[in-house]
Design a protein around this motif. Structure first.
Motif, mmCIF file in Angstrom:
data_model
loop_
_atom_site.group_PDB
_atom_site.id
_atom_site.type_symbol
_atom_site.label_atom_id
_atom_site.label_comp_id
_atom_site.label_asym_id
_atom_site.label_seq_id
_atom_site.Cartn_x
_atom_site.Cartn_y
_atom_site.Cartn_z
ATOM 1 N N ASP A 39 35.815 41.380 29.009
ATOM 2 C CA ASP A 39 34.415 41.139 28.676
ATOM 3 C C ASP A 39 33.703 40.434 29.824
ATOM 4 O OD1 ASP A 39 35.052 38.408 28.571
ATOM 5 O OD2 ASP A 39 35.304 38.420 26.386
ATOM 6 N N GLU A 40 32.470 39.994 29.536
ATOM 7 C CA GLU A 40 31.629 39.436 30.605
ATOM 8 C C GLU A 40 32.128 38.105 31.147
ATOM 9 O OE1 GLU A 40 30.210 38.043 26.602
ATOM 10 O OE2 GLU A 40 30.762 39.970 27.506
ATOM 11 N N ASN A 41 33.106 37.507 30.469
ATOM 12 C CA ASN A 41 33.663 36.235 30.964
ATOM 13 C C ASN A 41 34.634 36.420 32.125
ATOM 14 O OD1 ASN A 41 32.481 34.393 28.957
ATOM 15 N ND2 ASN A 41 33.710 35.577 27.498
ATOM 16 N N TRP A 42 35.029 37.685 32.376
ATOM 17 C CA TRP A 42 36.060 37.956 33.368
ATOM 18 C C TRP A 42 35.508 38.734 34.555
ATOM 19 C CZ3 TRP A 42 41.111 36.256 33.087
ATOM 20 C CH2 TRP A 42 41.456 35.609 31.896
ATOM 21 N N HIS A 43 36.070 38.472 35.728
ATOM 22 C CA HIS A 43 35.732 39.201 36.945
ATOM 23 C C HIS A 43 36.967 40.002 37.369
ATOM 24 C CE1 HIS A 43 32.121 36.696 37.439
ATOM 25 N NE2 HIS A 43 32.899 35.666 37.135
ATOM 26 N N LEU A 44 36.804 41.305 37.553
ATOM 27 C CA LEU A 44 37.916 42.154 37.970
ATOM 28 C C LEU A 44 38.100 42.083 39.480
ATOM 29 C CD1 LEU A 44 40.073 44.328 37.391
ATOM 30 C CD2 LEU A 44 38.263 46.047 37.677
ATOM 31 N N ILE A 45 39.343 41.815 39.901
ATOM 32 C CA ILE A 45 39.710 41.832 41.316
ATOM 33 C C ILE A 45 40.596 43.057 41.537
ATOM 34 C CG2 ILE A 45 40.778 40.576 43.224
ATOM 35 C CD1 ILE A 45 38.328 39.177 41.987
ATOM 36 N N PRO A 46 40.058 44.128 42.152
ATOM 37 C CA PRO A 46 40.836 45.365 42.326
ATOM 38 C C PRO A 46 41.836 45.248 43.484
ATOM 39 C CG PRO A 46 38.635 45.647 43.227
ATOM 40 C CD PRO A 46 38.672 44.267 42.643
ATOM 41 N N ALA A 47 43.078 44.936 43.159
ATOM 42 C CA ALA A 47 44.112 44.797 44.191
ATOM 43 C C ALA A 47 44.378 46.145 44.843
ATOM 44 C CB ALA A 47 45.390 44.245 43.575
ATOM 45 N N ILE A 100 42.627 31.589 36.164
ATOM 46 C CA ILE A 100 41.551 30.768 35.628
ATOM 47 C C ILE A 100 41.226 29.668 36.632
ATOM 48 C CG2 ILE A 100 40.739 29.483 33.627
ATOM 49 C CD1 ILE A 100 41.782 32.267 32.932
ATOM 50 N N SER A 101 39.955 29.544 36.983
ATOM 51 C CA SER A 101 39.528 28.435 37.835
ATOM 52 C C SER A 101 38.740 27.445 36.973
ATOM 53 C CB SER A 101 38.657 28.948 38.985
ATOM 54 O OG SER A 101 37.370 29.306 38.528
ATOM 55 N N LYS A 102 38.176 26.431 37.577
ATOM 56 C CA LYS A 102 37.405 25.436 36.827
ATOM 57 C C LYS A 102 36.114 26.029 36.270
ATOM 58 C CE LYS A 102 39.123 21.527 39.549
ATOM 59 N NZ LYS A 102 38.767 20.466 40.532
ATOM 60 N N THR A 103 35.641 27.132 36.889
ATOM 61 C CA THR A 103 34.335 27.668 36.503
ATOM 62 C C THR A 103 34.336 29.162 36.166
ATOM 63 O OG1 THR A 103 33.799 28.078 38.832
ATOM 64 C CG2 THR A 103 33.120 25.952 37.891
ATOM 65 N N ALA A 104 35.450 29.865 36.403
ATOM 66 C CA ALA A 104 35.446 31.312 36.210
ATOM 67 C C ALA A 104 36.830 31.806 35.835
ATOM 68 C CB ALA A 104 34.957 32.016 37.478
ATOM 69 N N LYS A 153 43.810 17.616 33.385
ATOM 70 C CA LYS A 153 44.866 16.605 33.299
ATOM 71 C C LYS A 153 45.821 16.688 34.472
ATOM 72 C CE LYS A 153 48.609 15.053 30.276
ATOM 73 N NZ LYS A 153 49.345 15.310 29.004
ATOM 74 N N ASP A 154 46.148 17.936 34.898
ATOM 75 C CA ASP A 154 47.065 18.131 36.020
ATOM 76 C C ASP A 154 46.328 18.288 37.349
ATOM 77 O OD1 ASP A 154 50.023 18.515 35.034
ATOM 78 O OD2 ASP A 154 48.751 19.488 33.543
ATOM 79 N N ASN A 155 45.018 18.097 37.316
ATOM 80 C CA ASN A 155 44.198 18.183 38.533
ATOM 81 C C ASN A 155 44.389 19.536 39.225
ATOM 82 O OD1 ASN A 155 42.350 17.310 40.467
ATOM 83 N ND2 ASN A 155 43.958 16.399 41.765
ATOM 84 N N LEU A 156 44.294 20.616 38.445
ATOM 85 C CA LEU A 156 44.485 21.961 38.986
ATOM 86 C C LEU A 156 43.154 22.629 39.295
ATOM 87 C CD1 LEU A 156 47.259 23.362 36.599
ATOM 88 C CD2 LEU A 156 47.559 22.307 38.844
ATOM 89 N N ASP A 157 43.142 23.395 40.392
ATOM 90 C CA ASP A 157 41.959 24.190 40.733
ATOM 91 C C ASP A 157 42.048 25.591 40.137
ATOM 92 O OD1 ASP A 157 40.552 22.350 42.701
ATOM 93 O OD2 ASP A 157 42.554 22.455 43.588
ATOM 94 N N TYR A 158 43.290 26.085 39.988
ATOM 95 C CA TYR A 158 43.517 27.408 39.416
ATOM 96 C C TYR A 158 44.760 27.350 38.538
ATOM 97 C CZ TYR A 158 40.436 29.113 43.173
ATOM 98 O OH TYR A 158 39.383 29.320 44.023
#
Length: 612
Positions: free
Chosen positions: A66-74, A44-48, A3-8
């Motif tokens: 869980d498997e729906n999430w990707h860890l980004i180690p800052a 949250i992105s459109k696909t991940a 609705k807000d045309n957001l990518d993330y």
């Protein structure tokens, strides 16, 4: 998002007041990701879906998401510094976030970064998580209460007068409008604050909205002739209402802040805000009506007065006595063959604290960790998943009580068996770093960051290190983490600052260790007094013995051995009066104060003796 045309869409850990710990109804990132650590951002992105968190929580996050999430180690090698750096890599994107959860400082920096990538921040009027969180807990209704002079050492009226004086000294607001020229608005006569720790300090009030922190959610407006506290009426009893009236403070409902800003009820002139102010406030004011200035309350609050320091010393003695009672209990149970879990050990220590004078609660979630769990600097056990404490790896406990006269933060690492050479050498290096900071003498103007190397030098000799800070400031019955000074900060240390000293080492998947004591910055006398009375050092507040079982004596200097002996004897001297009725605790304390360093090596036939 569509609705807000957001990518993330970004879901921070913080609440509308940039709090480190948040109330149950503000745990949006935890609810959507399953990650329970206190720092991190869900994106949250459109696909991940992505979770960004720092090195303290990498292993914990891997276990919890869980498997729906990707860890980004800052902070990882060749990785992003933080979530802002990670999103800085995207181009031509619309990134949504609740403006209340973002500080002015971060929003300004992030907007500048994104503009160069043809991306921009978008601020939807509603929080997306709130729209889908059907069983969201209700807002806290915990009562606000007065923190009296016996603990604060300074009246709220004096603090308000000091802040008004600071506001009055700020230069007139000047801004430019294209090529028309420069204009001066009336002198700054107002300020808005949303840092609830600063508000609690300023008004000598405390509350119970935030876990582990005696704070209440609120906003505060101050001018030379008006003061308004925005907080829910259900939290304000007659005593507090009368107290606010005596200070000349109006009270409005918590959400009335937005109509107050929209109507510009303060009149003419710009409003002073700090860099940590919620960006939603900046947007509501528009840039024509605010000026950003460093928060002077942070600097004032960080320098403890004599009443606050005396209260902290008493609080650390009571908390230290609880540690001793608990260590004696724990060793006794283990010696009898009982299986004690990390969770049970932490619960029992809390029970010992609960009987202390002026006890309010814990200062933070108990860190009680054995074996590989101790390699997670911020691990906290659950009842169902806790590990049994063993006698083959170090056991680490990092905990502290919140008392009306002080906030405590202590870590001790102990071994209940025979440590390996690797464990003993690492522990000795950690201890040497701890002693180096504790013993430091330095001139005025020295920053914590300049002293940090002292804590790491011994570890670096063996190619070891730790990835967290060496220490932080802490409050007087406020937050356990407080600035602006720390051992990572460019802010000079001054008498009255209090700071933790906590080097450590963590062997991933195996074990970890840390020694933490609280220190107060004080003036010291030196032999030469070069340039006069400018020399500073530390006074140790923490009074908990340091176990010598894991220490390798041959690695210590004469001075380090003496420091360790004197520390444990000092603990005995100060804590014995608190333990008169506890024979088990007294026996443990006396043994620890007299124990030699290390464990005797194996004799003929492999027989070894521990002279306990």
């Amino acid at each position: 998002m569509a609705k807000d045309n957001l990518d993330y869409y970004v879901i921070p850990s913080e609440d509308a007041h940039q709090s480190e710990y948040v109330t149950a109804s503000d745990k949006r990132r935890e609810w959507i990701s399953g990650f329970t650590g206190s720092a991190g951002q869900a994106i949250i992105s459109k696909t991940a879906a992505y979770l960004v968190t720092d090195s303290r929580y990498w292993l914990q996050a891997q276990d919890e998401i869980d498997e729906n999430w990707h860890l980004i180690p800052a902070g990882a090698f060749d990785g992003p510094k933080d979530w802002i750096d990670w999103l800085d890599r995207v181009k031509d994107s619309r990134i949504g976030i609740d403006a209340r959860m973002l500080s002015h400082e971060k929003a300004t920096f992030f907007n500048a970064q994104l503009t160069a990538k043809s991306s921009k921040l978008i601020y939807p009027p509603q929080n997306f998580v709130d729209l889908i969180w059907k069983d969201k807990p209700p807002k806290s209704k915990e009562a606000i209460f007065i923190q009296p002079m016996e603990f604060t050492g300074k009246e709220a009226s004096a603090k308000l007068a000091e802040l008004r004086s600071w506001i009055k000294k700020q230069p007139p607001a000047t801004f430019s409008l294209s090529s028309i020229g420069a204009f001066s608005l009336p002198v700054h006569l107002t300020g808005i604050r949303n840092d609830i720790s600063n508000l609690a300090y300023l008004l000598n009030l405390r509350g119970g909205d935030i876990p582990f922190n005696p704070l209440f959610q609120s906003y505060f407006f101050l001018s030379l002739d008006r003061a308004v506290l925005f907080t829910d009426s259900v939290k304000v009893n007659e005593e507090v209402r009368s107290y606010l009236h005596s200070l000349g403070i109006e009270r409005k409902e918590y959400n009335d802040i937005w109509s107050f800003l929209r109507r510009r009820e303060w009149g003419e002139g710009k409003v002073l805000i700090s860099p940590q102010t919620s960006y939603a406030i900046s947007l509501m004011l528009t840039h024509f009506r605010y000026t950003v200035a460093p928060s002077t309350i942070d600097d004032i609050k960080a320098v403890k007065n004599s009443v606050e320091l005396d209260g902290m010393r008493r609080a650390y003695l009571r908390d230290g006595a609880s540690f001793v009672r608990w260590f004696a209990w724990l060793e006794d149970k283990l010696a009898q063959g009982f299986d004690i879990t990390e969770y049970e050990a932490a619960w029992r220590l809390t029970e010992f604290r609960r009987h202390n004078k002026h006890y309010w609660g814990l200062a933070y979630e108990n860190i009680s960790a054995s074996g590989p769990n101790a390699a997670l600097p911020h691990y906290s056990p659950t009842k169902s998943g806790a590990r049994t404490i063993d006698n083959e790896t170090p056991y680490l406990n990092d905990s502290g009580g919140q008392y009306r006269d002080g906030t405590c933060d202590t870590t001790r690492t102990v071994h209940f068996g025979r440590p390996t050479q690797e464990q003993s050498e690492a522990y000795t290096r950690v201890l040497q770093g701890h002693i180096a900071i504790d013993s430091a003498v330095f001139p005025e103007g020295t920053t914590g960051a300049q002293l940090d190397v002292l804590a790491r030098k011994a570890l670096w000799k063996d190619g070891l290190n730790y990835m967290h800070g060496t220490g932080h400031g802490f409050g007087s019955f406020l937050n356990v983490h407080e600035g602006p000074h720390s051992f990572s900060s460019p802010v000079p240390l001054v008498p009255g600052h209090v700071i933790t000293n906590e080097p450590g080492f963590y062997l991933e998947g195996k074990w970890g260790m840390r020694i933490e004591s609280a220190l107060a910055v004080v003036r010291v006398k030196t032999k030469a007094e070069f340039n006069g009375d400018i020399w500073l050092g530390f006074d140790r507040l923490t009074c908990v013995p340091i176990q010598t079982r894991m220490v390798k004596e041959t690695m210590l200097s004469k001075e380090e051995k003496q420091w360790l002996k004197e520390h444990n004897q000092r603990c005995r001297e100060f804590l014995e009066p608190y333990l008169k009725e506890d024979k088990r605790a007294l026996k443990w304390l006396r043994r620890e104060s007299e124990r030699g360093i290390g464990i005797a090596g194996a004799g003929p036939g492999g027989i070894s003796i521990d002279w306990d």
